[in-house]
Motif scaffolding. Structure first.
Motif, mmCIF file in Angstrom:
data_model
loop_
_atom_site.group_PDB
_atom_site.id
_atom_site.type_symbol
_atom_site.label_atom_id
_atom_site.label_comp_id
_atom_site.label_asym_id
_atom_site.label_seq_id
_atom_site.Cartn_x
_atom_site.Cartn_y
_atom_site.Cartn_z
ATOM 1 N N TYR A 43 1.736 13.282 13.034
ATOM 2 C CA TYR A 43 1.739 11.908 12.793
ATOM 3 C C TYR A 43 3.054 11.694 11.862
ATOM 4 N N THR A 44 3.877 10.407 11.916
ATOM 5 C CA THR A 44 4.745 10.334 10.536
ATOM 6 C C THR A 44 3.786 9.191 9.849
ATOM 7 N N ARG A 45 3.740 9.430 8.658
ATOM 8 C CA ARG A 45 2.959 8.525 7.597
ATOM 9 C C ARG A 45 3.682 7.335 7.317
ATOM 10 N N LEU A 46 3.367 6.340 7.476
ATOM 11 C CA LEU A 46 3.960 4.922 6.933
ATOM 12 C C LEU A 46 3.438 4.375 5.825
ATOM 13 N N GLY A 47 2.026 4.315 5.785
ATOM 14 C CA GLY A 47 1.590 3.727 4.700
ATOM 15 C C GLY A 47 0.106 3.796 4.335
ATOM 16 N N LYS A 48 -0.654 3.045 3.613
ATOM 17 C CA LYS A 48 -1.972 3.063 3.480
ATOM 18 C C LYS A 48 -2.380 1.690 2.888
ATOM 19 N N ILE A 49 -3.547 1.362 3.544
ATOM 20 C CA ILE A 49 -4.198 0.398 3.002
ATOM 21 C C ILE A 49 -4.544 0.553 1.545
ATOM 22 N N ASP A 50 -4.422 -0.540 0.524
ATOM 23 C CA ASP A 50 -4.757 -0.328 -0.759
ATOM 24 C C ASP A 50 -6.187 -0.551 -1.068
ATOM 25 N N ASP A 51 -6.900 -1.388 -0.608
ATOM 26 C CA ASP A 51 -8.049 -1.772 -0.938
ATOM 27 C C ASP A 51 -8.998 -1.828 0.302
ATOM 28 N N LEU A 76 7.038 -0.075 -2.021
ATOM 29 C CA LEU A 76 7.065 -1.008 -0.962
ATOM 30 C C LEU A 76 5.793 -1.706 -0.833
ATOM 31 N N LYS A 77 5.308 -2.818 -0.882
ATOM 32 C CA LYS A 77 4.089 -3.300 -0.441
ATOM 33 C C LYS A 77 4.222 -4.223 0.761
ATOM 34 N N ILE A 78 3.250 -4.378 1.560
ATOM 35 C CA ILE A 78 3.205 -5.085 2.615
ATOM 36 C C ILE A 78 1.827 -5.886 2.944
ATOM 37 N N ASN A 79 2.089 -6.936 3.495
ATOM 38 C CA ASN A 79 0.720 -7.390 4.095
ATOM 39 C C ASN A 79 0.414 -7.162 5.390
ATOM 40 N N VAL A 80 -1.084 -6.856 5.552
ATOM 41 C CA VAL A 80 -1.968 -6.404 6.823
ATOM 42 C C VAL A 80 -2.908 -7.271 7.047
ATOM 43 N N PHE A 110 -4.946 -7.780 3.941
ATOM 44 C CA PHE A 110 -5.116 -6.869 3.117
ATOM 45 C C PHE A 110 -3.520 -6.286 2.727
ATOM 46 N N THR A 111 -3.524 -5.681 1.581
ATOM 47 C CA THR A 111 -2.046 -5.096 1.368
ATOM 48 C C THR A 111 -2.014 -3.617 1.575
ATOM 49 N N ALA A 112 -0.907 -3.038 1.635
ATOM 50 C CA ALA A 112 -0.895 -1.701 1.843
ATOM 51 C C ALA A 112 0.585 -1.375 1.231
ATOM 52 N N THR A 113 0.416 -0.179 0.801
ATOM 53 C CA THR A 113 1.714 0.573 0.005
ATOM 54 C C THR A 113 2.373 1.572 1.012
ATOM 55 N N LEU A 114 3.561 1.180 1.259
ATOM 56 C CA LEU A 114 4.385 2.088 2.156
ATOM 57 C C LEU A 114 4.829 3.538 1.657
ATOM 58 N N GLU A 115 4.832 4.352 2.593
ATOM 59 C CA GLU A 115 5.539 5.947 2.037
ATOM 60 C C GLU A 115 6.808 5.585 1.842
ATOM 61 N N HIS A 137 -7.112 9.596 7.287
ATOM 62 C CA HIS A 137 -8.426 8.614 6.722
ATOM 63 C C HIS A 137 -8.358 7.351 6.819
ATOM 64 N N GLU A 138 -9.611 6.724 6.875
ATOM 65 C CA GLU A 138 -9.474 5.291 6.790
ATOM 66 C C GLU A 138 -8.680 4.664 5.682
ATOM 67 N N GLY A 139 -7.941 3.651 6.532
ATOM 68 C CA GLY A 139 -6.813 2.828 5.771
ATOM 69 C C GLY A 139 -5.359 3.460 6.148
ATOM 70 N N ASP A 140 -5.265 4.752 6.619
ATOM 71 C CA ASP A 140 -3.871 5.203 6.859
ATOM 72 C C ASP A 140 -3.172 4.642 7.943
ATOM 73 N N ILE A 141 -2.003 4.260 7.775
ATOM 74 C CA ILE A 141 -1.189 3.721 8.857
ATOM 75 C C ILE A 141 -0.004 4.735 9.011
ATOM 76 N N VAL A 142 0.019 4.993 10.559
ATOM 77 C CA VAL A 142 1.083 6.201 10.832
ATOM 78 C C VAL A 142 1.792 5.576 12.111
ATOM 79 N N LEU A 143 2.783 6.489 12.206
ATOM 80 C CA LEU A 143 3.523 6.262 13.641
ATOM 81 C C LEU A 143 3.223 7.392 14.496
#
Length: 183
Positions: free
Chosen positions: A155-163, A69-73, A80-85, A132-138
């Motif tokens: 934390y609970t990992r949610l996703g990571k910024i792609d670029d 799953l891809k999201i926009n941030v 930016f786009t991110a890929t969800l866990e 790390h830089e770009g990580d999105i967590v709960l």
């Protein structure tokens, strides 16, 4: 506490067994656990088992990449786009975004992260994690944290910024509004 963990492990194993016995081999879909069936298959020739396992694991990784799953941030004017866990918290977060974009007022914390209240609780499965830089967590079940540095915590990992190009600069050094939306 140890007894509770053993029960949770046992329940998980029972669920996997039920999946294999109830769900036929012909209706495989990515993420349903069926990609593990070839790993569990046993041949009388040990070399076949290793080849089959390797093949199954690489195919599973490719399938997961295709179905991620891809999201926009959006941070200010920067998108930016991110890929969800692949976990229940990320799935619940994505469901929120399908209804409407999720805007979060985020404050800077300790010079390595932005944190803000989600306004709702997500199912947490916290693990000791080094971010790390770009990580999105709960965090704490209802706080979204976006990292532009590194930290180690539960934390609970949610996703990571792609670029990450320009990501740290977009977040800046102060408070910021971040908009999460389905891609």
């Amino acid at each position: 506490m140890r007894n509770r963990k053993q029960w949770i492990l046992l329940a998980g194993l029972l669920i996997v067994l039920l999946m294999f016995t109830c769900c036929g081999q012909n209706n495989k879909t990515p993420g349903d656990g069926s990609e593990q069936s070839s790993v569990l298959a046993v041949s009388s020739d040990p070399s076949e088992n290793n080849e089959e396992s390797s093949s199954s694991q690489s195919e599973s990784a490719a399938e997961r990449e295709d179905t991620a799953l891809k999201i926009n941030v959006q941070v200010g004017d920067h998108l930016f786009t991110a890929t969800l866990e692949d976990n229940t918290a990320a799935d619940a977060f994505f469901e929120m975004m399908k209804t409407a974009p999720v805007l979060i007022e985020m404050r800077d914390y300790s010079g390595f992260e932005k944190v803000g209240s989600l306004g709702a609780r997500l199912p947490a499965s916290d693990h000791q994690t080094t971010t790390h830089e770009g990580d999105i967590v709960l965090y704490n079940g209802n706080q979204i944290v976006v990292f532009y540095g590194s930290n180690s915590w539960r934390y609970t990992r949610l996703g990571k910024i792609d670029d990450l190009s320009g990501f740290k600069d977009a977040l800046g050094s102060g408070d910021v509004t971040v908009t999460f939306s389905a891609a």
